[in-house]
Design a protein around this motif. Structure first.
Motif, short mmCIF file in Angstrom:
data_model
loop_
_atom_site.label_atom_id
_atom_site.label_comp_id
_atom_site.label_asym_id
_atom_site.label_seq_id
_atom_site.Cartn_x
_atom_site.Cartn_y
_atom_site.Cartn_z
N GLY A 1 0.93 -1.26 -0.23
CA GLY A 1 -0.54 -0.42 -0.29
C GLY A 1 0.87 1.44 0.14
O GLY A 1 -0.22 2.17 0.20
N THR A 2 2.19 1.24 -0.34
CA THR A 2 3.16 2.89 -0.55
C THR A 2 3.66 2.56 -1.34
O THR A 2 4.10 1.41 -1.80
CB THR A 2 3.78 1.94 1.04
OG1 THR A 2 3.47 1.76 2.49
CG2 THR A 2 4.58 3.16 0.89
N ALA A 3 3.80 3.75 -2.11
CA ALA A 3 4.66 3.94 -3.64
C ALA A 3 5.74 3.61 -2.96
O ALA A 3 5.69 4.84 -1.71
CB ALA A 3 4.00 5.07 -3.78
N TYR A 4 7.02 3.79 -3.89
CA TYR A 4 7.92 4.02 -3.79
C TYR A 4 8.36 4.54 -5.06
O TYR A 4 8.15 3.40 -6.28
CB TYR A 4 8.95 2.39 -2.74
CG TYR A 4 8.80 2.11 -2.20
CD1 TYR A 4 9.44 2.72 -0.96
CD2 TYR A 4 7.22 1.09 -1.52
CE1 TYR A 4 9.19 2.23 0.81
CE2 TYR A 4 7.01 0.58 -0.27
CZ TYR A 4 8.29 0.95 0.72
OH TYR A 4 7.83 1.43 1.75
N THR A 5 9.50 5.11 -5.06
CA THR A 5 10.42 5.67 -6.33
C THR A 5 11.73 5.79 -5.76
O THR A 5 12.40 5.53 -4.99
CB THR A 5 9.91 6.90 -7.22
OG1 THR A 5 10.29 7.08 -8.03
CG2 THR A 5 9.86 7.81 -6.75
N SER A 6 12.61 5.98 -7.15
CA SER A 6 14.03 6.37 -6.55
C SER A 6 14.85 7.37 -7.27
O SER A 6 13.63 8.42 -7.79
CB SER A 6 15.05 5.05 -7.09
OG SER A 6 14.90 4.98 -8.57
N CYS A 7 15.54 8.08 -6.65
CA CYS A 7 16.45 8.99 -7.26
C CYS A 7 16.58 9.31 -8.89
O CYS A 7 16.67 10.04 -9.45
CB CYS A 7 17.36 9.24 -6.35
SG CYS A 7 17.14 10.44 -5.12
N GLU A 8 16.87 8.00 -9.30
CA GLU A 8 17.01 7.77 -10.99
C GLU A 8 16.40 7.84 -11.35
O GLU A 8 15.92 8.43 -12.51
CB GLU A 8 18.18 6.45 -10.57
CG GLU A 8 19.10 6.00 -10.49
CD GLU A 8 19.05 6.01 -8.41
OE1 GLU A 8 19.91 5.69 -8.19
OE2 GLU A 8 17.96 5.85 -8.00
N ALA A 9 14.57 7.12 -11.00
CA ALA A 9 13.82 6.27 -11.35
C ALA A 9 13.35 8.39 -11.99
O ALA A 9 12.37 9.21 -12.95
CB ALA A 9 12.95 6.54 -10.82
N LEU A 10 13.54 9.48 -10.47
CA LEU A 10 12.82 10.99 -11.09
C LEU A 10 14.25 11.43 -11.87
O LEU A 10 13.49 12.77 -12.28
CB LEU A 10 12.93 11.51 -9.56
CG LEU A 10 12.73 13.07 -9.27
CD1 LEU A 10 11.03 12.99 -9.05
CD2 LEU A 10 13.07 12.75 -7.58
N GLN A 11 15.14 11.39 -11.50
CA GLN A 11 15.83 11.96 -12.81
C GLN A 11 15.27 11.57 -13.91
O GLN A 11 15.31 12.43 -14.90
CB GLN A 11 17.14 11.15 -12.55
CG GLN A 11 18.52 12.30 -13.57
CD GLN A 11 18.53 13.72 -13.57
OE1 GLN A 11 18.22 14.01 -11.91
NE2 GLN A 11 17.73 14.69 -14.42
N ARG A 12 15.11 10.18 -14.29
CA ARG A 12 14.77 10.46 -15.79
C ARG A 12 13.54 10.78 -16.07
O ARG A 12 13.30 11.29 -17.25
CB ARG A 12 13.99 8.69 -15.59
CG ARG A 12 15.99 7.52 -15.96
CD ARG A 12 15.90 5.97 -16.20
NE ARG A 12 14.69 5.69 -15.39
CZ ARG A 12 14.97 5.23 -13.99
NH1 ARG A 12 16.68 4.93 -13.84
NH2 ARG A 12 14.66 4.76 -13.31
N PHE A 13 13.00 10.53 -15.28
CA PHE A 13 11.21 11.10 -15.32
C PHE A 13 11.58 13.03 -15.38
O PHE A 13 10.99 13.49 -16.85
CB PHE A 13 9.92 11.29 -13.93
CG PHE A 13 9.05 12.52 -14.25
CD1 PHE A 13 7.52 12.01 -14.70
CD2 PHE A 13 9.01 13.72 -13.74
CE1 PHE A 13 6.98 12.37 -15.26
CE2 PHE A 13 8.32 13.71 -13.31
CZ PHE A 13 6.58 13.60 -14.10
N ALA A 14 12.09 13.31 -15.15
CA ALA A 14 12.43 15.11 -15.35
C ALA A 14 13.25 15.23 -16.48
O ALA A 14 12.59 16.18 -17.01
CB ALA A 14 13.35 15.54 -13.99
N ASP A 15 14.17 14.51 -16.36
CA ASP A 15 14.59 14.48 -18.35
C ASP A 15 13.67 14.67 -19.99
O ASP A 15 13.73 14.78 -20.05
CB ASP A 15 15.53 13.72 -18.64
CG ASP A 15 17.15 13.29 -17.63
OD1 ASP A 15 17.13 14.96 -17.18
OD2 ASP A 15 17.66 13.02 -17.36
N ALA A 16 12.88 13.07 -19.00
CA ALA A 16 11.81 12.91 -19.94
C ALA A 16 10.95 14.04 -20.56
O ALA A 16 10.10 14.66 -21.50
CB ALA A 16 11.34 11.76 -19.64
N VAL A 17 10.62 15.01 -19.33
CA VAL A 17 9.52 15.94 -19.20
C VAL A 17 9.67 17.41 -19.54
O VAL A 17 9.76 17.38 -20.98
CB VAL A 17 8.77 16.28 -17.79
CG1 VAL A 17 8.52 16.93 -17.91
CG2 VAL A 17 8.18 15.04 -17.59
N GLY A 18 11.85 16.73 -19.81
CA GLY A 18 12.05 18.64 -20.10
C GLY A 18 12.15 18.45 -21.91
O GLY A 18 11.79 19.34 -22.66
#
Length: 93
Positions: free
Chosen positions: A41-58
């Motif tokens: 029931g808890t969501a987890y992500t990583s700093c690497e996933a956050l970086q990939r997300f930011a790069d893709a949105v950019g």
């Protein structure tokens, strides 16, 4: 819940609200979804996933993409409605 601490503060000096992070994981931004896993029931992500997300949105913003493509389900609904409309308009009285 730690994601906002890994991001710079906004212009007003406040941190990003955690609900924005959950939106990124569920609906995404411009069709790009933040990678995450759910365990107990808890969501987890990583700093690497956050970086990939930011790069893709950019990248999507630099290409000028305005919004995510229509979902397959919604496109099917639109096609079905168009066919029904065409059938009604072409039906002889």
């Amino acid at each position: 819940r730690d994601v906002p601490r890994h991001l710079p503060a906004r212009r007003n000096g406040r941190r990003l609200h955690i609900s924005a992070v959950y939106r990124w994981m569920s609906r995404g931004v411009r069709g790009i979804i933040l990678e995450s896993v759910r365990l107990g029931g808890t969501a987890y992500t990583s700093c690497e996933a956050l970086q990939r997300f930011a790069d893709a949105v950019g990248r999507s913003r630099s290409r000028g993409e305005q919004r995510s493509p229509t979902s397959l389900t919604r496109q099917r609904q639109l096609d079905q409605a168009q066919r029904r409309l065409d059938d009604e308009l072409n039906a002889k009285p």
